[in-house]
Design a protein around this motif. Sequence first.
Motif: not given
Length: 348
Positions: A187-194, A210-216
Motif C-alpha cells: 500500500l505504501e508503494m502504490f500510494e507513492e506511485a500514485a 489506483l488499481r493497486g491501492i483499491a486491491d489492497v
Amino acid sequence: MYGKAFAPEYRGALGELSVNSSLEEVLTKAVEQRRRAELAGSALDTAHAGLAVAEASRRLGRVAEAEEAWKASYRAARGAGDEGAMAWAVWSGGTLARQRGELRLARRRLALAAGLAERGGDIVARGYSLAGLAETGRIQGDYRAVAELHEKLLAEARKRGEARHTVWALEGIAQMHRNTGAYDKALEMFEEAARIAEDADDARGHAWALRGIADVLSLRGGTDGALALLSRAETACREMNLVSALAYNHKMRGNVLFRAGRYEEAREVYAGALEEFRAMSEPRGAALATLGLVKARARLGRDLAETAADLEELRGRLGGLGLLHARDMVDKACAELGIVPGRAGSEG
C-alpha cells in the motif's frame, strides 16, 4: 525532484505527443507521419513513426496491426543502420508478445532489445527493455529472479528523476509485496506511485496505481473505497482509450465485488472483462477473468464437479502461459470453494 512524464516511444516528429494523448489521436498522427516519411525516403523517420503506430495499436488491442507495425519499424531502422531505433522496435514486439501471453517469446525479444540498445547507446531504450524483462518475470511469478532488477531500475529512475519509470518500478515492486502478503508495504508503494504519477501528469501510471491501492483496500474490507478508486481509474482509461488497462480495471472490480460477497455483480463484471480480453487477444487476462467467473458461478450454486473440471482446465491453461504460480492459484480457488484439491489441482 521529478519532471513531467514523457513518452520516449513517441520519437522524431512525434516527440511532442503527450504521454496522455488519446491513442486514437496518436495512431492517426503516426500513420500520417509514416506515410510522409516513406514518401520522403527517410528510413529513420519511417521507423520512428512505425514504432508509434505499433504502440498505439497494441494498447488499443489491435494485435495484428501492432505485430505488422513493429516489424516494419524494425526493418526501417535496420535500413537506417540505427541500433537504438532497432531496439525500440524489438522492445515493442516483446511487449506485444507479453500482452498476448507469449512470455518466453517476450523474454527473447526484450533481451535482444536490451542488447541492441546497449550497442546503440540508447540508455532509455535499454531501461525500457530491462523493465520489460523484469515485468515479464514478475507476471510469471518468478519474483526471486526479478526482484533485484526491479529495485535496480527503481534506483536508476529515481536518480534520473524519470517519473514514469519510477512509477512503473514502484508499482511492480508493490505488486510483488501484495502477492506475498506484505500488504502494508504494498500500500505504501502504490500510494507513492500514485502521488508521483499525479504530480507528473502521468494518467496511465496513476490509473494503475489506483488499481493497486483499491486491491489492497479491498483485501482489508474497504469495498466502497476500493470501488470509488477503480471508478476514478476507469475515467482515465476511457479518456485515453486504454483498452487493456480498462479490462484489468474491470477484472479488479470483479475481485472487489467477489470479496465483498456480491457474487451476482461480480459474475457480471467478470463476464464483461472476459469479453474485453478476448476481443484484444489477451489470453492471460482472459484466463484470470475466467478464474473469477468460475468462482463467482460456484458461489451462486453451480455444481461443484463442474466447477472442479473448469478449475482443472484453467490450471493447464495458466500453466501453459508460463505462469509459475498457476498451481497455487487453482489450489487456492479450490480451498475457497471447498473442493477436494485432487479433483482440480492434481498433475493429471
